[in-house]
Motif scaffolding. Structure first.
Motif, PDB file in Angstrom:
ATOM      1  N   TYR A 204      27.468  51.565  60.987  1.00 49.21           N
ATOM      2  CA  TYR A 204      27.064  50.178  60.723  1.00 49.21           C
ATOM      3  C   TYR A 204      28.049  49.480  59.796  1.00 49.21           C
ATOM      4  O   TYR A 204      28.211  48.255  59.861  1.00 49.21           O
TER       5      TYR A 204
ATOM      6  N   SER B 107      24.222  44.165  60.799  1.00 51.90           N
ATOM      7  CA  SER B 107      24.896  45.364  61.313  1.00 51.90           C
ATOM      8  C   SER B 107      24.023  46.597  61.115  1.00 51.90           C
ATOM      9  O   SER B 107      23.899  47.450  62.014  1.00 51.90           O
ATOM     10  N   ALA B 108      23.412  46.713  59.924  1.00 50.98           N
ATOM     11  CA  ALA B 108      22.535  47.851  59.654  1.00 50.98           C
ATOM     12  C   ALA B 108      21.327  47.842  60.589  1.00 50.98           C
ATOM     13  O   ALA B 108      20.920  48.888  61.105  1.00 50.98           O
TER      14      ALA B 108
ATOM     15  N   VAL C  45      22.452  49.009  64.186  1.00 51.12           N
ATOM     16  CA  VAL C  45      22.803  50.424  64.310  1.00 51.12           C
ATOM     17  C   VAL C  45      21.610  51.325  63.996  1.00 51.12           C
ATOM     18  O   VAL C  45      21.334  52.284  64.730  1.00 51.12           O
TER      19      VAL C  45
END
Length: 246
Positions: free
Chosen positions: A202, A27-28, A31
């Motif tokens: 994120y 996710s990080a 984003v």
């Protein structure tokens, strides 16, 4: 017992840990990568040796002093205790509310300790010195809900997913946002004030990722709610929701 808190055997623990790390890191990456493509972040050149050393040293300290004790007490004891009497929503919000009190309580303890040893105490407040209290509490709320989502994604050794998420969050943010000050060997410069919003974004994406993982696990029969049988169902239920009325 450890199972009541959300711990488990070696295999399930490793799977849960990697789930927390993988979902949060992915996710990080998505984003922050999008923010970089949009010109919101500008990254420095990577110093591999310094970066590897920072990841190792920060990982040990963050695990022992932050991720493990906080998750054991909050998403372990607090969440499980609430879940034995209340529904999922009340338990999630209650655990997150307790989580919001931790930074303020730590400033009180820090100030008291400084007085005892004759040092200069830092200011007491709901956020660390230098942080905007409102922004910090909003971020902490989103982070707390993300950790609850991680805690509930798997039936076996679920607390390790929250620990993995917590550890990854600290590592990513300390490299990306504080890497220059911490000597991490890699860091990002924020070219716009809006870049700080990439962090809660994120985390929200990670919550969605955990929801997908939880649904997939249930469809595959990993969750005892939908047809796990005999001893296995009992064992898994004890690890996910140990109380008889959870």
């Amino acid at each position: 017992s450890p199972a009541w808190l959300g711990f488990g055997g070696a295999g399930p623990s490793l799977r849960a840990l990697l789930t927390g790390v993988g979902v949060t890191a992915a996710s990080a990456a998505v984003v922050l990568g999008a923010g970089t493509a949009a010109g919101m972040l500008r990254w420095s050149r990577i110093e591999p040796v310094a970066l590897a050393g920072f990841i190792l040293s920060n990982g040990v300290v963050a695990f022992l002093l932050e991720a493990l004790p906080e998750e054991t007490t909050l998403r372990g004891y607090a969440w499980t205790s609430l879940r034995t009497r209340f529904g999922a929503t009340v338990s999630a919000l209650g655990t997150t509310a307790v989580f919001l009190l931790v930074p303020g309580a730590s400033t009180v303890v820090g100030a008291a300790t400084a007085h005892l040893v004759g040092g200069d105490p830092d200011p007491i407040g709901f956020a660390p010195d230098g942080q905007n209290p409102v922004d910090y509490l909003i971020l902490l709320t989103v982070f707390g809900l993300t950790l609850v989502a991680a805690r509930t994604v798997l039936a076996r050794a679920p607390l390790w997913a929250a620990i993995g998420t917590h550890l990854t969050f600290l590592t990513v943010n300390r490299i990306a946002l504080e890497g220059d000050r911490r000597g991490a060997g890699w860091h990002a410069e924020q070219t716009t004030p809006d870049a700080v919003l990439l962090v809660p974004v994120y985390l929200l994406l990670a919550i969605a990722g955990f929801a997908v993982c939880r649904r997939v696990a249930r469809r595959r029969g990993a969750e005892p709610r939908h047809g796990a049988t005999a001893p296995r169902a009992v064992a898994e239920r004890l690890e996910e929701r140990p109380a008889p009325h959870a």
